[in-house]
Design an enzyme around this catalytic site. Structure first.
Site, mmCIF file in Angstrom:
data_model
loop_
_atom_site.group_PDB
_atom_site.id
_atom_site.type_symbol
_atom_site.label_atom_id
_atom_site.label_comp_id
_atom_site.label_asym_id
_atom_site.label_seq_id
_atom_site.Cartn_x
_atom_site.Cartn_y
_atom_site.Cartn_z
ATOM 1 N N ASN A 9 0.862 -1.182 0.000
ATOM 2 C CA ASN A 9 0.000 0.000 0.000
ATOM 3 C C ASN A 9 0.899 1.233 0.000
ATOM 4 O O ASN A 9 1.502 1.567 1.021
ATOM 5 C CB ASN A 9 -0.905 -0.048 1.246
ATOM 6 N N TRP A 10 0.970 1.887 -1.159
ATOM 7 C CA TRP A 10 1.881 3.022 -1.280
ATOM 8 C C TRP A 10 1.301 4.305 -0.667
ATOM 9 O O TRP A 10 1.973 5.347 -0.651
ATOM 10 C CB TRP A 10 2.252 3.250 -2.751
ATOM 11 N N LYS A 11 0.043 4.254 -0.250
ATOM 12 C CA LYS A 11 -0.607 5.417 0.388
ATOM 13 C C LYS A 11 -0.408 6.684 -0.461
ATOM 14 O O LYS A 11 -0.390 6.593 -1.681
ATOM 15 C CB LYS A 11 -0.111 5.575 1.829
ATOM 16 N N HIS A 95 -9.809 1.322 5.478
ATOM 17 C CA HIS A 95 -8.480 1.518 6.077
ATOM 18 C C HIS A 95 -8.626 2.544 7.206
ATOM 19 O O HIS A 95 -9.371 3.515 7.080
ATOM 20 C CB HIS A 95 -7.481 2.000 5.023
ATOM 21 N N GLU A 97 -6.885 4.885 8.126
ATOM 22 C CA GLU A 97 -6.583 6.275 7.757
ATOM 23 C C GLU A 97 -7.797 6.947 7.119
ATOM 24 O O GLU A 97 -7.967 8.157 7.217
ATOM 25 C CB GLU A 97 -5.349 6.303 6.849
ATOM 26 N N GLU A 167 -5.453 -4.734 10.831
ATOM 27 C CA GLU A 167 -4.389 -3.748 11.028
ATOM 28 C C GLU A 167 -4.650 -2.978 12.331
ATOM 29 O O GLU A 167 -5.424 -2.012 12.329
ATOM 30 C CB GLU A 167 -4.366 -2.749 9.859
ATOM 31 N N GLY A 173 2.716 2.173 10.920
ATOM 32 C CA GLY A 173 3.706 3.240 10.814
ATOM 33 C C GLY A 173 4.447 3.542 12.099
ATOM 34 O O GLY A 173 5.124 4.564 12.205
ATOM 35 N N SER A 212 3.608 -2.213 10.425
ATOM 36 C CA SER A 212 5.060 -2.286 10.643
ATOM 37 C C SER A 212 5.667 -3.629 10.238
ATOM 38 O O SER A 212 6.546 -4.159 10.928
ATOM 39 C CB SER A 212 5.395 -1.944 12.099
HETATM 40 P P1 13P Z 1 3.090 0.285 7.734
HETATM 41 O O1 13P Z 1 3.582 -0.995 7.108
HETATM 42 O O2 13P Z 1 3.829 1.492 7.269
HETATM 43 O O3 13P Z 1 2.980 0.172 9.205
HETATM 44 O O4 13P Z 1 1.574 0.518 7.176
HETATM 45 C C1 13P Z 1 0.656 -0.512 7.278
HETATM 46 C C2 13P Z 1 -0.567 -0.139 6.536
HETATM 47 O O5 13P Z 1 -1.292 0.762 6.946
HETATM 48 C C3 13P Z 1 -0.868 -0.859 5.293
HETATM 49 O O6 13P Z 1 -2.146 -0.580 4.842
#
Ligand code: 13P
Length: 258
Positions: A9-11, A95, A97, A167, A173, A212
């Site tokens: 997931n490149w966000k 998600h 976020e 998650e 993160g 992470s």
């Molecule tokens: P990280 O791997 O940066 O913790 O992010 C996880 C994530 O939110 C994947 O959707």
């Protein structure tokens, strides 16, 4: 039969240049991958660009979000039909976020789930508790409620050929992943919950972990019986790290019997 699914997931990261470089290298690196499934979720404006490099590759296209409407006067939104038009296979929904920054609630997310199934795309329903819920021992009820809201509106059948990604918000993160044993407990609970409604859907559903994940810790997660893959954020922005994670999945002898 389930198989390991690794998604990057490149966000909200990258630009035309960096994304082109990254996808070219990844397609090359993953050329011989055959035992696990791999997908990349670029920012929406680069879906078409990435899709062109994925033709004839071993990597699937994943979108980071979708709207509940298929067409009409909804400025700024992207529909499931449009994503399908770009050969998208998976779509992340719920998600944390988006739940946090866009106030998306369980009912709204359930509607996204349904529209994706109707169009024929594979929803990846993200679930997970925040730090306060974790500390107060509410992980299980939070996760199950997030799943219940989909079942209540559309029945358990929509989970057929779908994915759930657990998650924990506090692990995203933070550099501090959840413990693989703890994640296994949550995944098993989720699978058992779905099995109450339909055993074969429960046996087939892919349940990923995200938060992470690194090349160093990923194998401990694959060693757990009910962890069927990983949803990777920051480590997916680096070709070497992401490829090491994919390789770990490819080389993992996961037995799904019993
Ligand atoms: P990280 O791997 O940066 O913790 O992010 C996880 C994530 O939110 C994947 O959707």
């Amino acid at each position: 039969m389930r198989r390991l699914l690794v998604i990057g997931n490149w966000k909200l990261n990258g630009n035309k240049n960096t994304i082109t470089n990254l996808i070219i290298k990844l397609v090359e690196a993953c050329a011989n991958i055959s035992k696990c499934s791999v997908a990349i979720a670029p920012p929406v404006v680069y879906l078409d660009l990435v899709m062109r490099y994925l033709i004839n590759s071993n990597i699937w296209l994943c979108a980071q979000n979708v709207d509940v409407h298929v067409s009409g006067a909804f400025t700024g939104d992207v529909s499931a039909a449009m994503l399908q038009d770009l050969n998208t296979r998976y779509v992340l929904i719920g998600h944390s976020e988006r739940r946090i920054h866009h106030k998306e609630n369980d009912t709204y997310i359930a509607k996204k789930f349904f529209i994706l199934k109707k169009i024929g795309l594979i929803p990846i329903l993200c679930i997970g508790e925040n730090k306060r819920e974790f500390d107060s021992g509410h992980t299980e009820s939070v996760c199950l409620n997030q799943i219940k809201s989909v079942i209540k509106l559309f029945g358990v059948e929509v989970f057929n050929n779908s994915v759930i990604a657990y998650e924990p918000i506090w692990a995203i993160g933070s550099g501090m992943s959840a413990s693989p044993e703890r994640v296994q407990i949550v995944h098993k609970l989720v699978r058992n919950y779905i099995a109450n409604y339909n055993v074969s859907i429960a046996n087939e559903i892919v349940i990923q972990y995200g938060g992470s994940i690194t090349p160093e810790n990923v194998t401990q997660f694959f060693n757990q019986k009910d962890i069927d893959g990983v949803l990777v954020g920051s480590a997916s922005l680096n070709v070497d790290s992401f490829y090491k994670i994919v390789q770990a999945a490819e080389n993992h002898d996961k037995s799904y019997h019993g």
